[in-house]
Write a protein that holds these residues in place. Sequence first.
Motif, PDB file in Angstrom:
ATOM      1  N   THR A   1       0.854  -1.192   0.000  1.00 38.30           N
ATOM      2  CA  THR A   1       0.000   0.000   0.000  1.00 38.30           C
ATOM      3  C   THR A   1       0.890   1.242   0.000  1.00 38.30           C
ATOM      4  O   THR A   1       1.508   1.555   1.013  1.00 38.30           O
ATOM      5  N   PHE A   2       0.944   1.920  -1.139  1.00 39.26           N
ATOM      6  CA  PHE A   2       1.793   3.093  -1.296  1.00 39.26           C
ATOM      7  C   PHE A   2       0.918   4.321  -1.525  1.00 39.26           C
ATOM      8  O   PHE A   2      -0.051   4.281  -2.290  1.00 39.26           O
ATOM      9  N   LYS A   3       1.291   5.424  -0.881  1.00 39.56           N
ATOM     10  CA  LYS A   3       0.452   6.626  -0.916  1.00 39.56           C
ATOM     11  C   LYS A   3       0.479   7.336  -2.263  1.00 39.56           C
ATOM     12  O   LYS A   3      -0.567   7.624  -2.857  1.00 39.56           O
ATOM     13  N   ILE A   4       1.665   7.687  -2.724  1.00 43.46           N
ATOM     14  CA  ILE A   4       1.794   8.598  -3.862  1.00 43.46           C
ATOM     15  C   ILE A   4       1.879   7.797  -5.143  1.00 43.46           C
ATOM     16  O   ILE A   4       2.888   7.137  -5.423  1.00 43.46           O
ATOM     17  N   ARG A   5       0.795   7.841  -5.930  1.00 50.48           N
ATOM     18  CA  ARG A   5       0.709   7.040  -7.144  1.00 50.48           C
ATOM     19  C   ARG A   5      -0.062   7.813  -8.202  1.00 50.48           C
ATOM     20  O   ARG A   5      -0.809   8.745  -7.886  1.00 50.48           O
ATOM     21  N   ARG A  51      -4.332  15.075  -7.943  1.00 50.43           N
ATOM     22  CA  ARG A  51      -3.867  13.690  -7.911  1.00 50.43           C
ATOM     23  C   ARG A  51      -4.380  12.959  -6.675  1.00 50.43           C
ATOM     24  O   ARG A  51      -4.875  11.827  -6.753  1.00 50.43           O
ATOM     25  N   THR A  52      -4.280  13.602  -5.517  1.00 47.67           N
ATOM     26  CA  THR A  52      -4.702  12.945  -4.277  1.00 47.67           C
ATOM     27  C   THR A  52      -6.199  12.696  -4.263  1.00 47.67           C
ATOM     28  O   THR A  52      -6.663  11.630  -3.837  1.00 47.67           O
ATOM     29  N   VAL A  53      -6.997  13.673  -4.717  1.00 44.78           N
ATOM     30  CA  VAL A  53      -8.445  13.490  -4.778  1.00 44.78           C
ATOM     31  C   VAL A  53      -8.797  12.375  -5.762  1.00 44.78           C
ATOM     32  O   VAL A  53      -9.754  11.626  -5.549  1.00 44.78           O
ATOM     33  N   SER A  54      -8.011  12.223  -6.822  1.00 41.97           N
ATOM     34  CA  SER A  54      -8.293  11.221  -7.855  1.00 41.97           C
ATOM     35  C   SER A  54      -7.898   9.813  -7.436  1.00 41.97           C
ATOM     36  O   SER A  54      -8.596   8.841  -7.758  1.00 41.97           O
ATOM     37  N   THR A  55      -6.765   9.685  -6.736  1.00 43.83           N
ATOM     38  CA  THR A  55      -6.228   8.354  -6.430  1.00 43.83           C
ATOM     39  C   THR A  55      -6.421   7.932  -4.989  1.00 43.83           C
ATOM     40  O   THR A  55      -6.294   6.762  -4.660  1.00 43.83           O
ATOM     41  N   GLY A  56      -6.695   8.894  -4.091  1.00 38.95           N
ATOM     42  CA  GLY A  56      -6.716   8.581  -2.677  1.00 38.95           C
ATOM     43  C   GLY A  56      -5.310   8.335  -2.164  1.00 38.95           C
ATOM     44  O   GLY A  56      -4.330   8.403  -2.911  1.00 38.95           O
ATOM     45  N   LEU A  57      -5.196   8.064  -0.872  1.00 36.51           N
ATOM     46  CA  LEU A  57      -3.907   7.745  -0.256  1.00 36.51           C
ATOM     47  C   LEU A  57      -4.008   6.354   0.348  1.00 36.51           C
ATOM     48  O   LEU A  57      -4.603   6.175   1.419  1.00 36.51           O
ATOM     49  N   GLY A  83      -3.699   3.087   2.375  1.00 41.19           N
ATOM     50  CA  GLY A  83      -3.284   2.861   3.753  1.00 41.19           C
ATOM     51  C   GLY A  83      -3.806   3.892   4.726  1.00 41.19           C
ATOM     52  O   GLY A  83      -3.550   3.795   5.924  1.00 41.19           O
ATOM     53  N   THR A  84      -4.532   4.902   4.223  1.00 43.41           N
ATOM     54  CA  THR A  84      -5.072   5.955   5.081  1.00 43.41           C
ATOM     55  C   THR A  84      -6.579   6.047   4.867  1.00 43.41           C
ATOM     56  O   THR A  84      -7.122   5.448   3.931  1.00 43.41           O
ATOM     57  N   PRO A  85      -7.273   6.837   5.710  1.00 43.31           N
ATOM     58  CA  PRO A  85      -8.719   7.007   5.496  1.00 43.31           C
ATOM     59  C   PRO A  85      -9.068   7.855   4.275  1.00 43.31           C
ATOM     60  O   PRO A  85     -10.253   7.986   3.963  1.00 43.31           O
ATOM     61  N   MET A  86      -8.073   8.426   3.593  1.00 42.40           N
ATOM     62  CA  MET A  86      -8.363   9.287   2.438  1.00 42.40           C
ATOM     63  C   MET A  86      -8.723   8.436   1.229  1.00 42.40           C
ATOM     64  O   MET A  86      -7.872   7.760   0.649  1.00 42.40           O
ATOM     65  N   PRO A  87      -9.998   8.436   0.808  1.00 38.77           N
ATOM     66  CA  PRO A  87     -10.411   7.652  -0.350  1.00 38.77           C
ATOM     67  C   PRO A  87     -10.180   8.427  -1.643  1.00 38.77           C
ATOM     68  O   PRO A  87      -9.762   9.583  -1.626  1.00 38.77           O
ATOM     69  N   ASN A  88     -10.471   7.787  -2.753  1.00 41.85           N
ATOM     70  CA  ASN A  88     -10.461   8.534  -4.014  1.00 41.85           C
ATOM     71  C   ASN A  88     -11.889   9.004  -4.310  1.00 41.85           C
ATOM     72  O   ASN A  88     -12.859   8.400  -3.885  1.00 41.85           O
ATOM     73  N   PHE A  89     -11.975  10.111  -5.059  1.00 36.07           N
ATOM     74  CA  PHE A  89     -13.263  10.685  -5.409  1.00 36.07           C
ATOM     75  C   PHE A  89     -13.445  10.739  -6.922  1.00 36.07           C
ATOM     76  O   PHE A  89     -14.202  11.563  -7.423  1.00 36.07           O
ATOM     77  N   LYS A  90     -12.754   9.865  -7.640  1.00 32.58           N
ATOM     78  CA  LYS A  90     -12.798   9.939  -9.095  1.00 32.58           C
ATOM     79  C   LYS A  90     -14.186   9.621  -9.655  1.00 32.58           C
ATOM     80  O   LYS A  90     -14.534  10.079 -10.751  1.00 32.58           O
ATOM     81  N   ASP A  91     -14.965   8.845  -8.928  1.00 32.18           N
ATOM     82  CA  ASP A  91     -16.314   8.519  -9.401  1.00 32.18           C
ATOM     83  C   ASP A  91     -17.355   9.535  -8.928  1.00 32.18           C
ATOM     84  O   ASP A  91     -18.430   9.639  -9.513  1.00 32.18           O
ATOM     85  N   GLN A  92     -17.028  10.267  -7.848  1.00 29.34           N
ATOM     86  CA  GLN A  92     -17.973  11.252  -7.325  1.00 29.34           C
ATOM     87  C   GLN A  92     -17.757  12.639  -7.905  1.00 29.34           C
ATOM     88  O   GLN A  92     -18.705  13.428  -8.005  1.00 29.34           O
ATOM     89  N   ILE A  93     -16.519  12.955  -8.263  1.00 32.25           N
ATOM     90  CA  ILE A  93     -16.193  14.305  -8.708  1.00 32.25           C
ATOM     91  C   ILE A  93     -15.536  14.219 -10.083  1.00 32.25           C
ATOM     92  O   ILE A  93     -14.564  13.479 -10.265  1.00 32.25           O
ATOM     93  N   THR A  94     -16.042  14.954 -11.036  1.00 32.32           N
ATOM     94  CA  THR A  94     -15.468  14.932 -12.382  1.00 32.32           C
ATOM     95  C   THR A  94     -14.080  15.559 -12.373  1.00 32.32           C
ATOM     96  O   THR A  94     -13.711  16.293 -11.448  1.00 32.32           O
ATOM     97  N   VAL A  95     -13.309  15.284 -13.423  1.00 34.52           N
ATOM     98  CA  VAL A  95     -11.964  15.845 -13.522  1.00 34.52           C
ATOM     99  C   VAL A  95     -12.018  17.370 -13.482  1.00 34.52           C
ATOM    100  O   VAL A  95     -11.210  18.032 -12.816  1.00 34.52           O
ATOM    101  N   GLU A  96     -12.975  17.951 -14.197  1.00 35.15           N
ATOM    102  CA  GLU A  96     -13.102  19.405 -14.220  1.00 35.15           C
ATOM    103  C   GLU A  96     -13.363  19.959 -12.831  1.00 35.15           C
ATOM    104  O   GLU A  96     -12.768  20.975 -12.427  1.00 35.15           O
ATOM    105  N   ASP A  97     -14.232  19.287 -12.067  1.00 41.11           N
ATOM    106  CA  ASP A  97     -14.546  19.759 -10.721  1.00 41.11           C
ATOM    107  C   ASP A  97     -13.394  19.504  -9.752  1.00 41.11           C
ATOM    108  O   ASP A  97     -13.241  20.225  -8.754  1.00 41.11           O
ATOM    109  N   ARG A  98     -12.579  18.482 -10.012  1.00 40.69           N
ATOM    110  CA  ARG A  98     -11.421  18.250  -9.150  1.00 40.69           C
ATOM    111  C   ARG A  98     -10.445  19.411  -9.238  1.00 40.69           C
ATOM    112  O   ARG A  98      -9.813  19.797  -8.250  1.00 40.69           O
TER     113      ARG A  98
END
Length: 576
Positions: free
Chosen positions: A89-93, A241-247, A249-264
């Motif tokens: 589980t790696f954070k930065i991807r 990147r963080t909003v798109s991929t999450g982190l 191993g942490t509670p930070m999920p990804n929001f790629k399905d909830q938030i469009t790229v433009e809104d990110r």
Amino acid sequence: MNEENMMSISKKIVRRWLVTAVTLAVLSVPSILFAQDYRKPDPVQEDKLELGKKVYFKRCVWCHGVEGGGDGPSADRLFTRPRNFIQGTFKIRTTDSGELPLDENLIKTVKNGLPGSAMPPWGEVLSNEEIVSVVQFVKTLVQDRDFSGDFEELAVQDFGTMPWSVKEPYYMGVPQEAIDAGKEIFQKNKCWECHGGEGRGDGNPTMKDDWGFPIVAADWTQCWNFRGSRRDPYNPFHVVRTVSTGLNGTPMPNFKDQITVEDRWKLAAFVNSLCPRKKIDALTNKPVNDFLIGSKYTEGPVSTDFNDPMWQAPEHDPRIVNRPEGYEGDQKWHYIALAGQITRGKRNFDPKVDNLWVMSRWSAEEQAVYYLVEYHQRFLGDDPEYPEAVAIQWPGKLEELFGAEKPYFIYGDSKKPVDIWKAKFLPKNYSPTNAPNPDGYDLDISVVELVGHGFEDVSEKETPGGVEIVNSKFHQGRVKIMFKRSLTTENPDQTDVQIPTKSFIPISFMQWAGRDKEHDEHMAISTWAYTILEPPLPAERIWLPPIMAAVFFGFQLWLVRMTKRTRQMHAEGKAN
């Protein structure tokens, strides 16, 4: 029509319906699926493992452990904990949530380090070959995933491009409507539940990582501490990147399905707007320390109201971006870096506060000086045995110091004592799990004045010098304390600092996190900086500019008149 022709027509009709159905299905699929490139993980490069192993056991084992479990000898002293490689589980991807990283992601992490953590930038120590090799060895420590397996497939995300033609510091030029839209997205997706109402990471005190260790949400107002942001801290791409991929191993999920790229990108614009622009030190990846705190001259009394215009100043450094339109004040925030005290007792590698913001004023009428100290701390403690605290430290006998001479920066020494103004406090009616309080919390606060002659000789003054706390507040992860004291005192033992005007005076700061049971020398501390009580503007500085402006304006009128007269003389033939 024969049977063969009818079958042919039927096939054509079916084919058309299939094409139409497939087209409609494709159009209905979220666009995010087409913003990904599917590929196999990068396999382990066997020929680099020998060198990678040598580098790992020389540089990395002390934090990450012999088997990569994040349990090295230093691990218990670090916050956050070193990465456990075993689960992969790696954070930065740039890959999807839960997936393995690419080699280029791991290489960048090792090379640049992870700001806000103990992971340093090894690119300043190791060669490129050593970095690539140690990445290959780290991949062999992953037990629960297989970089060379046939069952792994990585979705490499496409994050789009910045919608605005702006360059570093990525602040001016971003449309305000994009920032406002990003704030709405922040609220709609309840980002405040973890990151707090004003983005200081004070939303949830109970979070843990996948291994059960405490973890906190990012403080958006200190973007130089964002993971993966080294060398480019103000770039909103890191937020996207963080909003798109999450982190992982942490509670930070990804929001790629909830938030469009433009809104990110709009969300990133809002998050990015919260971070004050300061010049970044390339070595520490923190803002450059302000080693001189100017105390502004005030003719009358100084207001103790935090909202008074005399205490209003943008946190943005005017060397980097212009101050807000309409700002007429003369103040600025001074950034003071803090570090863990590691010279004695329990070695404190994990202070939760790594900087203070300071501004100051002094009053000629009151013959007193005021220092407003602010710092960000997500959650406060409530144990009277371990109160929260912040202190200002001065040379106790300033008049006896020669040139640049200063006492020892931690509690002074036997020959050069220090004068310490320490504010101790607990918040009233507060719990870290309370719902957000828009009014903040009042503090049950007291001040104690100390004399320090060294670690073993710190005591309260028998005759205090009259230091007061004239205002204080804890609001949305930010502590605000205002100190006041007369410029001179009549303390008979002469350990009170006597504060002159127009002179450079050594000053330093200390901070204790009661929630983490910090006390005595277990604290965050700054090195010595200087402060100066700025003199009032000379009289000529006040009346000379209007006179110069009047003279210049008169000259311009004379020049216009002479030009018109010359033209008229030419027109009448009176001049060649």
